[in-house]
Design a protein around this motif. Structure first.
Motif, short mmCIF file in Angstrom:
data_model
loop_
_atom_site.label_atom_id
_atom_site.label_comp_id
_atom_site.label_asym_id
_atom_site.label_seq_id
_atom_site.Cartn_x
_atom_site.Cartn_y
_atom_site.Cartn_z
N ASP A 297 5.46 -6.80 9.91
CA ASP A 297 4.41 -5.94 9.41
C ASP A 297 4.75 -5.48 7.99
O ASP A 297 5.91 -5.39 7.62
N ALA A 298 3.72 -5.20 7.22
CA ALA A 298 3.90 -4.67 5.86
C ALA A 298 3.48 -3.21 5.85
O ALA A 298 2.38 -2.87 6.28
N PHE A 299 4.36 -2.34 5.35
CA PHE A 299 4.06 -0.92 5.28
C PHE A 299 3.69 -0.56 3.85
O PHE A 299 4.42 -0.87 2.91
N VAL A 300 2.53 0.10 3.67
CA VAL A 300 2.04 0.46 2.35
C VAL A 300 1.93 1.98 2.26
O VAL A 300 1.19 2.60 3.04
N ARG A 301 2.69 2.57 1.35
CA ARG A 301 2.58 4.01 1.10
C ARG A 301 1.61 4.21 -0.06
O ARG A 301 1.82 3.67 -1.15
N ASN B 22 -5.44 -16.97 13.78
CA ASN B 22 -6.55 -17.82 13.34
C ASN B 22 -7.06 -17.44 11.95
O ASN B 22 -8.02 -18.05 11.45
N GLY B 23 -6.47 -16.43 11.30
CA GLY B 23 -6.87 -16.06 9.95
C GLY B 23 -8.13 -15.24 9.88
O GLY B 23 -8.56 -14.85 8.79
N LEU B 24 -8.78 -14.95 11.02
CA LEU B 24 -10.05 -14.21 11.02
C LEU B 24 -9.87 -12.73 11.34
O LEU B 24 -10.79 -11.94 11.12
N GLY B 25 -8.72 -12.36 11.88
CA GLY B 25 -8.52 -10.97 12.28
C GLY B 25 -7.19 -10.43 11.79
O GLY B 25 -6.23 -11.18 11.60
N GLY C 117 -11.12 -14.90 5.01
CA GLY C 117 -10.76 -14.73 3.62
C GLY C 117 -9.93 -13.46 3.49
O GLY C 117 -9.53 -12.86 4.47
N TYR C 118 -9.68 -13.04 2.24
CA TYR C 118 -8.88 -11.83 2.07
C TYR C 118 -9.74 -10.60 2.37
O TYR C 118 -10.95 -10.60 2.22
N ALA C 119 -9.09 -9.53 2.81
CA ALA C 119 -9.78 -8.28 3.12
C ALA C 119 -9.10 -7.14 2.38
O ALA C 119 -7.88 -7.12 2.24
N PRO D 179 -7.21 1.27 -3.32
CA PRO D 179 -7.46 0.08 -2.50
C PRO D 179 -6.15 -0.59 -2.09
O PRO D 179 -5.16 -0.56 -2.81
N PHE D 180 -6.14 -1.17 -0.90
CA PHE D 180 -4.97 -1.91 -0.43
C PHE D 180 -5.43 -3.15 0.31
O PHE D 180 -6.53 -3.21 0.85
N SER D 181 -4.58 -4.16 0.30
CA SER D 181 -4.91 -5.43 0.94
C SER D 181 -4.60 -5.39 2.44
O SER D 181 -3.59 -4.82 2.85
N ILE D 182 -5.49 -5.97 3.23
CA ILE D 182 -5.24 -6.13 4.66
C ILE D 182 -4.90 -7.58 4.96
O ILE D 182 -4.88 -8.00 6.12
N GLY D 183 -4.64 -8.37 3.93
CA GLY D 183 -4.23 -9.75 4.13
C GLY D 183 -5.35 -10.74 3.94
O GLY D 183 -6.49 -10.37 3.79
#
Length: 227
Positions: free
Chosen positions: A36-40, A69-72, A197-199, A223-227
């Motif tokens: 997991d990636a933790f974002v402060r 599957n890259g969708l969730g 795609g990216y979220a 804003p932060f990336s959810i992958g």
């Protein structure tokens, strides 16, 4: 004879150990671990006429989908919010129709007042294949409601398709008189589904008053990336 037999046994043991090691490497390569990636995230504040919003301790823990599957994907989000409201004309909350979607009330951030002196709404703007860095008001999207109570934990499911932006409300509080109010949420599960795609996501806090002296301020997070 015994010496030759002993040598053969030692060679067999070494071969078996080498085979087991090779098998272990193969298994490790076939099933890599995804940490997991933790974002402060930084805090922020917004101010209006007699209204002061502050957000601190915001964070997100990003988890890849177990389906692979890259969708969730999932983000566990947390924050501490303080509203200082002065000069409000005391007013009790009436019947509530629930928050309105952005398609019905553009620019509302999915909020809706119900006669209370003010309403404090908290949630996230989620975009699929869309940069939400400049998101403020007026996006077209749909609203997803969370069934848990404020200051608790819960799951917020956001089905979203490429090119779409969703205002997903965590919850709201009715403010019936002047005072200082707190809204905390800890590890609320933000599930993004169907996004090929990216979220991206960013938090929003909206406070809106009722009456003739209508006021509304918005506080947006980074804003932060959810992958």
């Amino acid at each position: 004879m015994s010496t030759n037999k002993s040598r053969r046994n030692r060679a067999a043991v070494r071969a078996a150990a080498a085979g087991a090691a090779a098998l272990g490497v193969g298994l490790a390569m076939a099933a890599p671990a995804h940490a997991d990636a933790f974002v402060r995230l930084p805090g922020g504040s917004a101010h209006g006429d007699g209204l002061d919003l502050t957000r601190t301790s915001e964070s997100a823990q990003i988890s890849p989908s177990l389906a692979g599957n890259g969708l969730g994907r999932t983000a566990w989000v947390s924050a501490h919010i303080v509203l200082k409201a002065s000069g409000l004309k005391e007013s009790a909350a009436g019947p509530n129709n629930g928050p309105a979607g952005e398609s019905a009330s553009p620019g509302s951030n999915g909020t809706s007042t119900d006669g209370a002196a003010a309403t404090l709404s908290v949630g996230y703007i989620v975009g699929c294949q869309v940069n939400v860095g400049s998101a403020s008001v007026g996006f077209t999207g749909s609203l997803n409601a969370l069934t848990s109570a404020p200051t608790g934990t819960g799951t917020l499911s956001v089905p979203i398709t490429p090119g779409q932006v969703v205002f997903a409300q965590i919850d709201y509080k009715d403010i019936e008189k002047s005072g200082t109010y707190y809204f905390d949420y800890d590890r609320v599960q933000l599930q993004v589904q169907n996004c090929a795609g990216y979220a991206q996501a960013r938090s929003f806090v909206t406070v809106e008053t009722t009456g003739s002296n209508h006021r509304k301020i918005n506080l947006y997070g980074k804003p932060f990336s959810i992958g």
